[in-house]
Write a protein that holds these residues in place. Structure first.
Motif, short mmCIF file in Angstrom:
data_model
loop_
_atom_site.label_atom_id
_atom_site.label_comp_id
_atom_site.label_asym_id
_atom_site.label_seq_id
_atom_site.Cartn_x
_atom_site.Cartn_y
_atom_site.Cartn_z
N ARG A 162 0.70 -1.36 -0.16
CA ARG A 162 -0.21 0.09 0.45
C ARG A 162 0.84 1.23 0.23
NH1 ARG A 162 -5.73 -0.24 1.75
NH2 ARG A 162 -5.91 -2.41 2.04
N ARG A 163 2.23 1.35 1.09
CA ARG A 163 2.75 2.28 0.39
C ARG A 163 3.37 2.39 -0.41
NH1 ARG A 163 6.11 1.72 6.66
NH2 ARG A 163 4.12 0.66 7.43
N PHE A 164 4.18 1.85 -0.87
CA PHE A 164 4.54 1.87 -2.50
C PHE A 164 3.59 2.17 -3.58
CE2 PHE A 164 8.00 -1.05 -1.18
CZ PHE A 164 8.99 -0.11 -1.32
N ALA A 175 -2.45 18.10 7.42
CA ALA A 175 -3.93 18.42 8.33
C ALA A 175 -5.02 17.70 8.14
CB ALA A 175 -3.95 19.89 7.04
N PHE A 176 -4.45 16.46 7.39
CA PHE A 176 -4.91 14.89 7.14
C PHE A 176 -3.85 13.92 7.76
CE2 PHE A 176 -5.72 17.92 3.52
CZ PHE A 176 -7.67 18.56 4.17
N GLY A 177 -2.92 14.22 7.74
CA GLY A 177 -1.83 12.72 8.17
C GLY A 177 -2.02 12.00 6.94
N ALA A 178 -2.52 12.25 5.07
CA ALA A 178 -1.84 11.47 4.48
C ALA A 178 -1.82 12.91 3.24
CB ALA A 178 -3.52 10.80 4.19
N GLY A 218 -6.06 3.82 1.28
CA GLY A 218 -6.70 3.84 2.64
C GLY A 218 -5.07 3.77 3.33
N ILE A 219 -4.22 4.36 3.84
CA ILE A 219 -3.63 4.61 4.66
C ILE A 219 -3.21 6.18 4.67
CG2 ILE A 219 -2.20 2.49 3.58
CD1 ILE A 219 -0.16 3.97 3.07
N ARG A 220 -2.36 6.51 6.72
CA ARG A 220 -2.69 7.36 6.79
C ARG A 220 -1.20 7.33 8.35
NH1 ARG A 220 -5.78 7.54 12.15
NH2 ARG A 220 -6.50 6.59 12.29
N VAL A 221 -0.72 8.67 8.25
CA VAL A 221 -0.16 9.21 8.91
C VAL A 221 -0.01 9.54 10.70
CG1 VAL A 221 2.50 9.87 9.54
CG2 VAL A 221 2.07 9.22 7.30
N ALA A 238 12.41 9.23 13.13
CA ALA A 238 13.37 10.53 13.21
C ALA A 238 11.50 11.41 13.43
CB ALA A 238 14.16 10.97 12.33
N ALA A 239 10.89 11.45 12.93
CA ALA A 239 9.25 12.06 12.66
C ALA A 239 8.66 11.38 14.35
CB ALA A 239 8.57 12.12 11.81
N SER A 240 9.11 10.29 15.11
CA SER A 240 8.15 8.81 15.59
C SER A 240 6.43 9.34 15.27
CB SER A 240 7.86 10.20 17.32
OG SER A 240 8.95 10.58 17.75
N THR A 241 6.54 8.65 14.14
CA THR A 241 5.20 8.57 13.22
C THR A 241 5.41 7.54 12.90
OG1 THR A 241 6.28 9.77 11.00
CG2 THR A 241 5.05 11.32 12.71
N MET A 242 4.29 6.90 12.63
CA MET A 242 3.88 4.92 12.02
C MET A 242 2.58 5.29 10.72
SD MET A 242 2.18 3.05 14.80
CE MET A 242 2.02 2.02 13.75
N VAL A 243 2.89 4.41 9.11
CA VAL A 243 2.01 4.30 9.11
C VAL A 243 0.90 3.39 9.23
CG1 VAL A 243 1.18 4.12 6.61
CG2 VAL A 243 3.30 5.55 6.75
N ILE A 244 -0.74 4.03 9.29
CA ILE A 244 -1.33 2.69 9.76
C ILE A 244 -2.24 3.03 8.10
CG2 ILE A 244 -1.27 3.24 11.67
CD1 ILE A 244 -3.87 4.61 12.08
N GLN A 245 -3.34 1.05 8.22
CA GLN A 245 -4.28 1.34 7.34
C GLN A 245 -5.40 2.33 8.45
OE1 GLN A 245 -4.32 -2.32 6.04
NE2 GLN A 245 -6.31 -2.62 5.69
N ASN A 246 -6.39 1.85 7.53
CA ASN A 246 -7.55 3.16 7.86
C ASN A 246 -8.26 2.04 7.82
OD1 ASN A 246 -6.76 5.62 8.07
ND2 ASN A 246 -8.00 5.41 5.66
#
Length: 229
Positions: A76-78, A153-156, A164-167, A221-229
């Motif tokens: 999904r990320r690619f 603003a939207f995480g994506a 269907g993914i977001r940060v 580095a940003a303390s984030t992860m990518v998840i699926q909605n």
């Protein structure tokens, strides 16, 4: 006048049923194994569930107790990255077409029979190079604003929304904000200066993450992860 027996010198009546602490009174059986012994302290009020222990209860959902979010797959990320690349390709092509058309129009104005024809052609070539540089600069600004505004603003981005993914922030599950969005953008951008190899390594780095979150270097580095909605 009798003051009672020697075992009860004050004459107060004995209450053999009065509960107390320590060993059970004579005649009362010891609690069998598996039976719950009465606890100490204040009795529970009627209708109030018994307490399970100390501390705050776990809250269901992310990021407390209960099931966590679904980590977005690399496919999904690619896919999201490919969609965003197509969007940028369209923008780049449109800007480059406008710049090149203007530069060639200047070259067509050069008279081959004129004495300064070579100078005119050279100026036209310099104009083409300058406009290509301007296109790249504008494209970089658009990429920065696109990534920052959409992620903050939207995480994506549009690509992430399409698949269907977001940060999200790892510790809160909320949108990253401008600071984290900038860190996620600048790390692969700097890596792309080395013929794109650095950016490629950044985008492949989730494969080497052992945390189970599949975080890339820019996500760590940003303390984030990518998840699926």
């Amino acid at each position: 006048m009798s003051f009672g027996s020697p075992n009860n010198p004050y004459g107060q009546p004995q209450n053999p049923q009065q509960p107390g602490y320590g060993y059970p009174q004579q005649g009362q059986p010891y609690p069998q194994q598996g039976q719950q012994q009465p606890g100490y302290g204040y009795p529970q009020a009627p209708g109030v569930p018994p307490q399970q222990g100390y501390g705050y209860p776990q809250q269901p959902g992310y990021p407390g107790g209960g099931p966590g979010p679904r980590v977005a797959s690399m496919g999904r990320r690619f896919g999201a990255r490919a969609i965003d690349s197509v969007v940028f390709g369209i923008i780049y092509t449109a800007l480059a077409a406008v710049g090149v058309a203007g530069a060639f129009a200047s070259a067509n104005d050069c008279d081959p029979n004129a004495v300064d024809y070579n100078t005119c052609i050279n100026n036209a070539g310099s104009d083409i190079a300058a406009k290509f540089g301007a296109v790249i600069g504008v494209l970089g600004i658009i990429g920065l604003l696109y990534e920052l505004v959409m992620i903050a603003a939207f995480g994506a981005t549009l690509g992430k929304l399409a698949v269907g993914i977001r940060v999200v922030k790892v510790d809160t599950g909320q949108k990253p904000g401008l600071g984290s969005a900038f860190i996620r953008w600048v790390i692969p951008t700097v890596g792309s200066l080395a013929c794109g190899i650095g950016a490629l390594l950044v985008y492949l780095s989730p494969f080497w993450d052992k945390s189970g979150r599949q975080q890339g270097w820019h996500d760590k580095a940003a303390s984030t992860m990518v998840i699926q909605n």
